[in-house]
Design a protein around this motif. Structure first.
Motif, PDB file in Angstrom:
ATOM      1  N   SER A 293      -2.209 -67.436 -82.527  1.00 11.01           N
ATOM      2  CA  SER A 293      -1.452 -66.149 -83.255  1.00 11.01           C
ATOM      3  C   SER A 293      -1.252 -65.184 -82.589  1.00 11.01           C
ATOM      4  CB  SER A 293      -2.217 -65.754 -84.190  1.00 11.01           C
ATOM      5  OG  SER A 293      -2.553 -66.757 -85.289  1.00 11.01           O
ATOM      6  N   ARG A 294      -2.098 -65.296 -80.936  1.00  9.14           N
ATOM      7  CA  ARG A 294      -2.187 -64.345 -79.936  1.00  9.14           C
ATOM      8  C   ARG A 294      -1.326 -64.225 -79.067  1.00  9.14           C
ATOM      9  NH1 ARG A 294      -5.682 -64.628 -75.649  1.00  9.14           N
ATOM     10  NH2 ARG A 294      -5.854 -66.701 -76.803  1.00  9.14           N
ATOM     11  N   ARG A 295      -1.093 -66.114 -79.302  1.00  8.61           N
ATOM     12  CA  ARG A 295       0.047 -65.903 -77.827  1.00  8.61           C
ATOM     13  C   ARG A 295       1.981 -65.870 -78.633  1.00  8.61           C
ATOM     14  NH1 ARG A 295      -3.837 -69.710 -76.095  1.00  8.61           N
ATOM     15  NH2 ARG A 295      -2.527 -71.375 -77.709  1.00  8.61           N
ATOM     16  N   GLU A 296       2.139 -66.474 -80.479  1.00  4.46           N
ATOM     17  CA  GLU A 296       3.093 -66.741 -80.660  1.00  4.46           C
ATOM     18  C   GLU A 296       3.780 -64.737 -81.521  1.00  4.46           C
ATOM     19  OE1 GLU A 296       6.026 -69.275 -84.117  1.00  4.46           O
ATOM     20  OE2 GLU A 296       3.847 -69.332 -83.110  1.00  4.46           O
ATOM     21  N   TYR A 297       2.447 -64.456 -81.605  1.00  4.79           N
ATOM     22  CA  TYR A 297       3.480 -63.178 -82.479  1.00  4.79           C
ATOM     23  C   TYR A 297       2.614 -61.742 -82.093  1.00  4.79           C
ATOM     24  CZ  TYR A 297       3.632 -66.899 -86.586  1.00  4.79           C
ATOM     25  OH  TYR A 297       4.419 -67.373 -87.211  1.00  4.79           O
ATOM     26  N   GLY A 298       1.802 -61.810 -81.112  1.00  2.30           N
ATOM     27  CA  GLY A 298       1.564 -60.865 -80.308  1.00  2.30           C
ATOM     28  C   GLY A 298       0.636 -59.829 -80.550  1.00  2.30           C
ATOM     29  N   ILE A 299      -0.078 -59.991 -81.514  1.00  2.00           N
ATOM     30  CA  ILE A 299      -1.351 -59.916 -82.431  1.00  2.00           C
ATOM     31  C   ILE A 299      -2.544 -59.533 -80.784  1.00  2.00           C
ATOM     32  CG2 ILE A 299      -2.549 -59.231 -83.675  1.00  2.00           C
ATOM     33  CD1 ILE A 299      -1.383 -61.205 -85.605  1.00  2.00           C
ATOM     34  N   THR A 300      -2.582 -58.062 -81.361  1.00  2.00           N
ATOM     35  CA  THR A 300      -3.479 -57.773 -79.939  1.00  2.00           C
ATOM     36  C   THR A 300      -4.623 -57.479 -81.028  1.00  2.00           C
ATOM     37  OG1 THR A 300      -3.129 -55.450 -79.546  1.00  2.00           O
ATOM     38  CG2 THR A 300      -2.040 -56.869 -78.680  1.00  2.00           C
ATOM     39  N   LEU A 301      -5.941 -57.729 -79.845  1.00  2.00           N
ATOM     40  CA  LEU A 301      -7.354 -56.982 -81.117  1.00  2.00           C
ATOM     41  C   LEU A 301      -8.519 -55.897 -80.182  1.00  2.00           C
ATOM     42  CD1 LEU A 301     -10.004 -58.246 -82.776  1.00  2.00           C
ATOM     43  CD2 LEU A 301     -10.858 -59.217 -80.052  1.00  2.00           C
ATOM     44  N   PHE A 302      -8.780 -54.480 -81.015  1.00  2.00           N
ATOM     45  CA  PHE A 302      -9.267 -54.250 -81.395  1.00  2.00           C
ATOM     46  C   PHE A 302     -10.757 -53.577 -81.006  1.00  2.00           C
ATOM     47  CE2 PHE A 302      -9.618 -48.841 -81.901  1.00  2.00           C
ATOM     48  CZ  PHE A 302     -10.762 -48.979 -80.161  1.00  2.00           C
ATOM     49  N   GLY A 303     -11.934 -53.867 -80.064  1.00  2.00           N
ATOM     50  CA  GLY A 303     -12.944 -54.101 -80.722  1.00  2.00           C
ATOM     51  C   GLY A 303     -13.882 -52.261 -80.281  1.00  2.00           C
ATOM     52  N   VAL A 304     -14.900 -52.328 -81.811  1.00  2.00           N
ATOM     53  CA  VAL A 304     -15.227 -51.716 -81.798  1.00  2.00           C
ATOM     54  C   VAL A 304     -16.877 -51.712 -82.125  1.00  2.00           C
ATOM     55  CG1 VAL A 304     -15.428 -49.261 -83.289  1.00  2.00           C
ATOM     56  CG2 VAL A 304     -12.514 -50.168 -83.047  1.00  2.00           C
ATOM     57  N   GLY A 305     -17.130 -51.403 -81.152  1.00  2.00           N
ATOM     58  CA  GLY A 305     -18.484 -51.838 -81.312  1.00  2.00           C
ATOM     59  C   GLY A 305     -20.075 -50.523 -82.352  1.00  2.00           C
ATOM     60  N   VAL A 306     -20.616 -51.250 -82.160  1.00  2.00           N
ATOM     61  CA  VAL A 306     -22.113 -49.935 -83.200  1.00  2.00           C
ATOM     62  C   VAL A 306     -22.954 -50.877 -83.226  1.00  2.00           C
ATOM     63  CG1 VAL A 306     -19.918 -48.637 -84.244  1.00  2.00           C
ATOM     64  CG2 VAL A 306     -21.280 -50.829 -85.783  1.00  2.00           C
ATOM     65  N   GLY A 307     -24.291 -50.245 -83.251  1.00  2.00           N
ATOM     66  CA  GLY A 307     -25.487 -50.905 -83.469  1.00  2.00           C
ATOM     67  C   GLY A 307     -26.553 -50.162 -82.250  1.00  2.00           C
ATOM     68  N   SER A 308     -27.453 -50.003 -82.498  1.00  2.00           N
ATOM     69  CA  SER A 308     -28.213 -49.847 -81.244  1.00  2.00           C
ATOM     70  C   SER A 308     -28.798 -51.281 -80.621  1.00  2.00           C
ATOM     71  CB  SER A 308     -30.064 -49.374 -81.849  1.00  2.00           C
ATOM     72  OG  SER A 308     -29.973 -50.612 -82.356  1.00  2.00           O
ATOM     73  N   ASP A 309     -28.436 -52.207 -81.336  1.00  2.00           N
ATOM     74  CA  ASP A 309     -28.856 -53.328 -80.558  1.00  2.00           C
ATOM     75  C   ASP A 309     -27.310 -54.050 -81.032  1.00  2.00           C
ATOM     76  OD1 ASP A 309     -30.883 -54.242 -79.963  1.00  2.00           O
ATOM     77  OD2 ASP A 309     -32.597 -54.453 -82.278  1.00  2.00           O
ATOM     78  N   TYR A 310     -26.628 -54.348 -80.002  1.00  2.00           N
ATOM     79  CA  TYR A 310     -25.608 -54.801 -80.024  1.00  2.00           C
ATOM     80  C   TYR A 310     -24.931 -55.899 -79.236  1.00  2.00           C
ATOM     81  CZ  TYR A 310     -20.566 -53.531 -77.940  1.00  2.00           C
ATOM     82  OH  TYR A 310     -18.747 -53.610 -78.418  1.00  2.00           O
ATOM     83  N   GLY A 311     -23.747 -56.786 -79.344  1.00  2.00           N
ATOM     84  CA  GLY A 311     -23.191 -57.999 -78.085  1.00  2.00           C
ATOM     85  C   GLY A 311     -22.632 -57.759 -77.684  1.00  2.00           C
TER      86      GLY A 311
END
Length: 527
Positions: A293-311
């Motif tokens: 999906s990423r390579r063929e269609y060029g769909i990008t990911l935008f990550g929005v982090g929240v929380g005091s404990d955060y991965g």
């Protein structure tokens, strides 16, 4: 300082640059002669006893480091290559942790994300590419002292008179039990409300939620006539049980592919504390599942982090390898900044797979060290390989790379040339731009320069380096750094610099308290 938009190469990449190297550790400043790994370029080197250059050691086994047969010639590596990074999550999360009365863990501190959180004032290009600015200043006095060299890249801001391409955004929302922390899911709802209201009628959105499993709440839907439906779906979000990030991302990409629109910006927006505790929890394995999906269609990911404990590590890895970027939202004011003030930068693209390469002149430069970007390193020989992932950059973004540089005594003339290479988002045609700097541009003292933005950049970098236990040359102690930040906040009248000063002051208090803590006796040890 020189600016340029030449498309000529900065100089040929030396494919054998990380081969056998001679280690002269006595000539290196501790912590400032890092070597590359996995075929990546070295970030530091020193002069030998005769004044000639020798490279930093390559990433070899300890018993091989520094070995070189007599008569062999090492190939000194004067190149530094990395993928562009516009992430700011590390700085936002550090401020949140400090505000809660704790020091951030060193592994969550990425200096480039601290630096890229602040305005720079670079000259913007006239077209849809990059401007390249290179400048710097001395960090101390004397021929053997160091300078900071700043490489600044900027894209043209969004033009309100030129309609942007439509956006097809798939919101992937974490509704796991950990999101029940006071204000956490509320902040996600607020962020989505801001973003949805800012989008146009010809944009479309989908909504996916996940806890232990993933569910499509709203398939890809045009906003015209459906804003109320989407708003009600967002308001209805409630927390559930475990955190299966993999299920959410995989379902999100399925929906993004299903609702993909030709000529639109197709992006997955992941809103989560990234505390994966069920299903697949490894970022690379998650991304492998949706690789086509990423390579063929060029769909990008935008990550929005929240929380005091955060991965932090998982979200950063997902975004970097998902051809996207991350930010961290701690409160409603930050949500408005990200989803209202900075909206064009998150739904448009100026460049795909953007990389930078800085070529240092061996005649003038004795040592150099790239500050940060460890997770974004690219092999020198891959700089012009457009199949190798770079970074995605939107309109109005600036990207800054800082180097600690030690010039040779009496050096004059050319110091470095910086080249940025990217793919045009529409045509996929490769383009380049360059800028260079001379030794006399580094003559000014850092804290005496009239360039306040350079001082802000240095302050942010030094702060990050202290938090992660680094030893950059010229680093002030936290008290002095806080005072300089306060002065810069007044001079720039910039609220973000004032908040930086607050964060540094908080860290100074916490580190002071930590330094005064008695050592904890080991098991079986007597007080």
């Amino acid at each position: 300082m020189n600016h340029g938009t030449s498309r000529h190469p900065a100089g040929p990449a030396r494919a054998g640059a990380a081969l056998a190297a001679l280690l002269v550790s006595a000539a290196l400043l501790a912590g400032c002669s890092a070597s590359g790994s996995g075929g990546h370029s070295s970030d530091g080197f020193a002069a030998d006893e005769r004044g000639g250059p020798v490279p930093a050691p390559a990433a070899t086994a300890p018993d091989e480091a520094g070995k070189q047969e007599k008569g062999d010639e090492a190939a000194p590596d004067y190149l530094s290559t990395f993928a562009l990074d516009v992430d700011t999550a590390s700085y936002g999360y550090a401020r949140r942790v400090l505000g809660d009365g704790q020091l951030p863990k060193p592994e969550t501190v990425r200096p480039e994300e601290f630096v890229n959180s602040f305005k720079q004032g670079y000259e913007r290009p006239s077209g849809n590419g990059f401007s390249v600015s290179v400048d710097g200043a001395r960090t101390g006095e004397g021929a053997d002292d160091w300078s900071l060299l700043r490489v600044g890249l900027a894209t043209k801001a969004a033009d309100d008179t030129v309609p942007r391409p439509p956006a097809a955004l798939t919101f992937v929302v974490d509704i796991s039990g950990s999101m029940a922390e006071t204000g956490r899911l509320d902040l996600v709802r607020t962020s989505l409300a801001y973003l949805t209201e800012q989008l146009r009628d010809d944009d479309s959105v989908a909504l996916v939620t996940f806890s232990d499993e993933a569910e499509t709440v709203v398939p890809m839907t045009g906003l015209r006539g459906h804003r109320t439906k989407i708003r009600e779906a967002v308001e209805s979000l409630r927390t559930d049980s475990a955190t299966n990030v993999a299920a959410g991302v995989e379902r999100g990409y399925d929906e993004a592919v299903e609702g993909r629109r030709e000529g639109a910006t197709n992006r997955v927006v992941l809103l989560s504390d990234a505390l994966a505790n069920t299903g697949e929890t490894d970022a690379d394995a998650i991304l492998e599942r949706i690789g086509s999906s990423r390579r063929e269609y060029g769909i990008t990911l935008f990550g929005v982090g929240v929380g005091s404990d955060y991965g932090d590590a998982l979200m950063e890895r997902l975004a970097d390898k998902g051809d996207g970027d991350t930010t961290y939202v701690a409160d409603e004011a930050q949500a408005r900044k990200v989803f209202v003030d900075q909206l064009p930068a998150h739904v448009e693209l100026r460049a795909r797979d953007a990389k930078a390469q800085v070529a240092f002149d061996r005649k003038t430069v004795r040592q150099f060290k790239l500050i940060g970007y460890e997770n974004r390193a690219v092999a020198d020989e891959d700089f012009r390989d457009d199949d190798v992932d770079g970074g995605e950059v939107g309109p109005g973004h600036t990207v800054t790379a800082l180097y600690a540089v030690r010039l040779r005594p009496g050096a004059s003339g050319h110091v470095a040339t910086a080249t940025v290479r990217w793919l045009d988002p529409a045509t996929r045609k490769a383009r380049e731009a360059t800028g260079s700097v001379e030794a006399d541009a580094l003559d000014q003292a850092l804290w005496g320069t009239s360039d306040e933005r350079l001082q802000v950049t240095a302050t942010a970098a030094y702060f990050a380096d202290i938090l992660r236990g680094g030893t950059l040359p010229g680093t002030p102690h936290l008290g002095e750094l806080a005072s300089r930040a306060r002065k810069l906040a007044a001079e720039t009248e910039d609220g973000s610099v004032a908040r930086l000063a607050d964060a540094i002051s908080q860290a100074a208090v916490l580190k002071g308290a930590a330094d005064e803590m008695p050592a904890v006796p080991a098991e079986g040890e007597i007080d």
